[in-house]
Design a protein around this motif. Structure first.
Motif, PDB file in Angstrom:
ATOM      1  N   ALA A 526       0.791  -1.230   0.029  1.00 51.37           N
ATOM      2  CA  ALA A 526       0.063  -0.069  -0.013  1.00 51.37           C
ATOM      3  C   ALA A 526       0.793   1.326  -0.027  1.00 51.37           C
ATOM      4  O   ALA A 526       0.527   1.994  -0.977  1.00 51.37           O
ATOM      5  N   PRO A 527       1.865   1.133   0.879  1.00 49.47           N
ATOM      6  CA  PRO A 527       2.723   2.770   0.798  1.00 49.47           C
ATOM      7  C   PRO A 527       3.525   2.790  -0.553  1.00 49.47           C
ATOM      8  O   PRO A 527       3.731   4.128  -0.936  1.00 49.47           O
ATOM      9  N   LEU A 529       2.601   2.096  -3.352  1.00 51.09           N
ATOM     10  CA  LEU A 529       1.386   2.220  -4.541  1.00 51.09           C
ATOM     11  C   LEU A 529       1.133   3.860  -4.264  1.00 51.09           C
ATOM     12  O   LEU A 529       0.959   4.493  -5.095  1.00 51.09           O
ATOM     13  N   LYS A 530       1.024   4.196  -2.876  1.00 53.74           N
ATOM     14  CA  LYS A 530       0.531   5.599  -2.845  1.00 53.74           C
ATOM     15  C   LYS A 530       1.835   6.476  -3.186  1.00 53.74           C
ATOM     16  O   LYS A 530       1.698   7.321  -3.834  1.00 53.74           O
ATOM     17  N   ASP A 531       3.065   5.971  -2.961  1.00 51.63           N
ATOM     18  CA  ASP A 531       4.322   6.827  -3.169  1.00 51.63           C
ATOM     19  C   ASP A 531       4.290   7.161  -4.771  1.00 51.63           C
ATOM     20  O   ASP A 531       4.631   8.187  -5.445  1.00 51.63           O
ATOM     21  N   HIS A 533       1.507   7.019  -6.663  1.00 50.53           N
ATOM     22  CA  HIS A 533       0.212   7.475  -7.174  1.00 50.53           C
ATOM     23  C   HIS A 533      -0.327   6.570  -8.053  1.00 50.53           C
ATOM     24  O   HIS A 533      -1.286   6.941  -8.920  1.00 50.53           O
ATOM     25  N   ASP A 535      -3.276   3.193  -7.913  1.00 51.62           N
ATOM     26  CA  ASP A 535      -4.467   2.703  -7.223  1.00 51.62           C
ATOM     27  C   ASP A 535      -4.431   1.172  -7.007  1.00 51.62           C
ATOM     28  O   ASP A 535      -5.391   0.526  -6.282  1.00 51.62           O
TER      29      ASP A 535
END
Length: 721
Positions: A526-527, A529-531, A533, A535
């Motif tokens: 998850a982190p 994917l967040k870094d 950008h 989904d």
């Protein structure tokens, strides 16, 4: 807010203005008192909202929406559309919200105003993309209510009328945009009056010197034509009266932009265009149109092949008329259009006539149905378009359709753009038909899929559930719907292939840590994917497969805390197994055209951002310094790679009759497909043949070269690197 300065705004002594009182008087000709009262209420609301705002011309802003409302009143639009026109800029230029508008005037009016408003709250990388996004929003809103585009057309028309206050370069940009998009939309919806004025104003703004020169030439020619026009008019009126046909004959002048485009496109001189005399005959009934046609054909001889019956087969925008070209007195060409009063009204107002006459007029209902079909196509275009710029490109293609009329096997007429092919026809029938097309018959004869269609042909499509669109179709389709569907399919296929390749690449690098993507916990993924950008994990894998993310670096990010602390400091092992290439990976694995690798060659690959990986031969000189970068990837061939691989060979031959044929025949005998051949004469005694051939391996190529060396005419043969 304070109330507007009276119901009217003071007029300039030099330039009279159109006021709300003028609009209300004009609307009395077709609206009720209650409806006009609602229009006035919308004016008061808009005037208060825009109070203090001025246009670049220096006049109060409210003049602009009033002028837009007048344009729509000219084509007899309903009172809610007039109200929306008066308030069309309040959401964009004032603090008023859609909710306030809906509470005050109802959902229908608020939806119309919102549909015309631009996208102000989103940041776009460029002005072109912002405009494309606004246009996309407007067209999609238009699929719910076509009056939205009518308001936008009237808005653009008034802006074009007051364009002189802009800088010259901005004038040209707006004129070009109007010619490319808004004038064609007016034509597509059959609104001749708006289309012609838009084109004239654009012509004057974009080519001012050409416009002035042509205007002066037409003015001069008009004086010399009066007598001839009068004689032809009298002859037509007299013959119609003699046959008992009641009708009106009008001389019809071509507008300047029409003259200019005809001169430019057909390479004609001014005199050749202006010497065509044009008349319109308007009669009472449909059957009288054909009687009038017989009368004019008896009066003057028709030009063979220049008769068109748009009554039996209307244009896509609902236009109906008979067109014929005659040899007039002294051989002068005469263009004649024959139509009924209703057809003439439809020709001028097009789809706009639907709202005023929808209860009693079948013709306007047919025009509305045609427009609705076009709008359904727009919805399909936007589903398959990747972004607003691509959507706008597809729409532009569909806005210039010089129509072709073809038939389905059951006799239904399909209207396609000029130059449309069998594949365009298949997608016009239905997207699923196009996606599964394998063959076609035109007039009962089998034809290639790239065959261009012509009016009057009957087309039958043969489909298969296992067939899919080919990228090669994009080279010859012409309609926006076909192009959007094919691109949409290929994008989806490319995404799936990218995910598969990305999984292989990432797992290859994670294997050094005894991990794979499926064993990485969601809390660790998850982190990352967040870094990035992104989904989903599939989006991450697609980025890797397309070469936008290096699998080694992603693997390191994923293993930063997924392994024990002792292993975090360990560098990844080198010399791991190279990625196996099968030859059938598709769109995200390609083979470099500079060296054209074959199974059996030593190969390497480099990442090409956005495209995937490109495979080269190890000795390829174009690799340069890629070995020193992270974009380098070790690859090898699978044990039994599958597919056809393209390579290039040069064959030096003596200049003897049949040399090319004998070489080509030998290549074909060896089971290879020749994709291209170029013959280059060298010194008069010898020539070099450049062959691009499809083979299945390096061994296959070696056997072909061995076979060619046995030919007496072959002097030398070598593989191109």
């Amino acid at each position: 807010m304070s109330s507007p300065a009276g119901a009217q705004v003071s007029q300039s002594p030099n330039k009279p203005r159109f006021l709300i009182s003028d609009l209300c008087v004009y609307l009395e000709s077709y609206l009720s008192v209650e409806q006009i009262r609602e229009v006035y209420r919308a004016y008061v609301f808009s005037a208060e909202a825009h109070e203090g705002q001025k246009r670049l011309t220096g006049e109060p802003y409210i003049y602009h929406p009033l002028a837009v409302a007048r344009i729509l009143a000219d084509i007899r639009l309903d009172f809610r559309c007039i109200m929306a026109a008066i308030m069309h800029d309040v959401l964009e230029d004032t603090p008023i919200t859609k909710e306030q508008l809906e509470a005050e005037f109802g959902e229908e009016v608020a939806t119309l105003v919102d549909g015309v408003s631009k996208l102000n709250q989103i940041n776009f990388p460029s002005k072109a993309e912002a405009q494309a996004a606004s246009f996309r929003k407007m067209l999609l809103a238009m699929t719910q209510d076509i009056r939205i585009i009518l308001i936008k057309l009237a808005d653009r028309l008034h802006n074009m009328r007051t364009l002189e206050v802009m800088r010259p370069e901005k004038c040209r940009r707006i004129a070009r945009e109007t010619l490319e998009i808004y004038a064609p939309i007016a034509h597509r919806l059959g609104i001749y009056s708006l289309r012609t004025e838009l084109e004239e104003l654009c012509f004057a703004a974009y080519w001012p010197m050409r416009y002035r020169a042509l205007k002066e030439a037409v003015r001069t020619a008009r004086g010399n034509r009066k007598e001839v026009m009068g004689n032809i008019d009298a002859a037509l009126v007299g013959r119609l009266e003699q046959e008992g046909i009641v009708g009106v004959v009008r001389g019809r002048e071509k507008h300047l932009y029409s003259i200019y485009t005809k001169m430019r496109d057909k390479k004609l001189s001014f005199s050749e265009v202006v010497d065509v005399y044009a008349f319109r005959i308007i009669v009472d009934r449909l059957d009288t149109c054909y009687r009038a046609l017989g009368v004019v054909h008896n009066l003057y001889k028709p030009v063979p092949g220049r008769f068109k019956d748009y009554i039996a087969i209307p244009k896509a925008n609902g236009y109906q008329s008979l067109h014929t070209l005659l040899f007039g007195p002294h051989g002068l060409p005469i263009e004649i259009q024959i139509r009924t009063v209703e057809m003439d009204r439809m020709a001028e107002s097009g789809i706009a006539a639907h709202w005023l006459y929808k209860s009693s007029d079948n013709q306007s209902s047919e025009a509305h149905a045609d427009a609705s079909n076009w709008l359904k196509n727009l919805l399909e275009l936007q589903k398959d378009a990747g972004d607003s710029m691509e959507f706008l490109e597809h729409v532009k293609v569909d806005l210039f359709p010089d129509e072709v009329y073809v038939f389905t096997p059951r006799g239904k007429i399909m209207v396609l753009s000029k130059g449309a092919t069998v594949i365009d026809f298949a997608y016009a029938v239905h997207s699923d038909v196009g996606n599964h097309t394998v063959a076609a018959r035109v007039d009962r004869h089998m034809v290639p899929l790239r065959t261009r269609l012509y009016s009057g042909q009957t087309v039958e499509i043969i489909t298969s559930d296992t067939a899919n669109p080919s990228a090669a179709w994009l080279n010859f389709v012409v309609t926006g719907k076909a192009r959007a569907n094919i691109r949409g399919y290929l994008k989806n296929l490319r995404h799936q292939e990218a995910v598969t390749l990305g999984r292989r690449l990432l797992n290859k690098n994670l294997a050094q840590y005894d991990l794979n993507i499926d064993t990485i916990p969601a809390s660790r993924l998850a982190p990352v994917l967040k870094d990035f950008h992104l989904d989903s994990s599939d989006a991450l894998l697609a980025e890797i497969g397309l070469g936008n993310r290096m699998p080694l670096l992603v693997a390191r990010r994923l293993t930063d805390s997924a392994t024990d602390p002792a292993r975090e400091e360990m560098p990844p092992e080198t010399g791991s197994a190279p990625l196996a290439i099968t030859g059938t990976e598709g769109m995200v694995v390609s083979f470099a055209k500079c060296c054209r690798p074959l199974p059996g060659d030593e190969i390497v690959a480099i990442f090409n951002p956005g495209k995937g990986i490109v495979v080269h031969r190890q000795e390829c000189r174009n690799l340069g310094d890629f070995r020193k970068t992270d974009s380098w990837l070790d690859v090898s061939w699978e044990k039994d790679p599958v597919g056809d691989f393209t390579t290039e060979i040069k064959v030096d031959v003596g200049n003897k009759r049949g040399a090319l044929a004998s070489v080509a025949s030998a290549i074909s005998e060896m089971g290879a497909n020749i994709k291209n051949v170029i013959m280059e004469e060298r010194d008069g005694l010898t020539s070099t043949l450049h062959f691009v051939v499809a083979v299945d391996s390096r061994i296959h190529l070696a056997n072909i070269m061995r076979r060619l060396r046995r030919l007496k005419t072959v002097l030398r043969i070598y593989r191109v690197n």
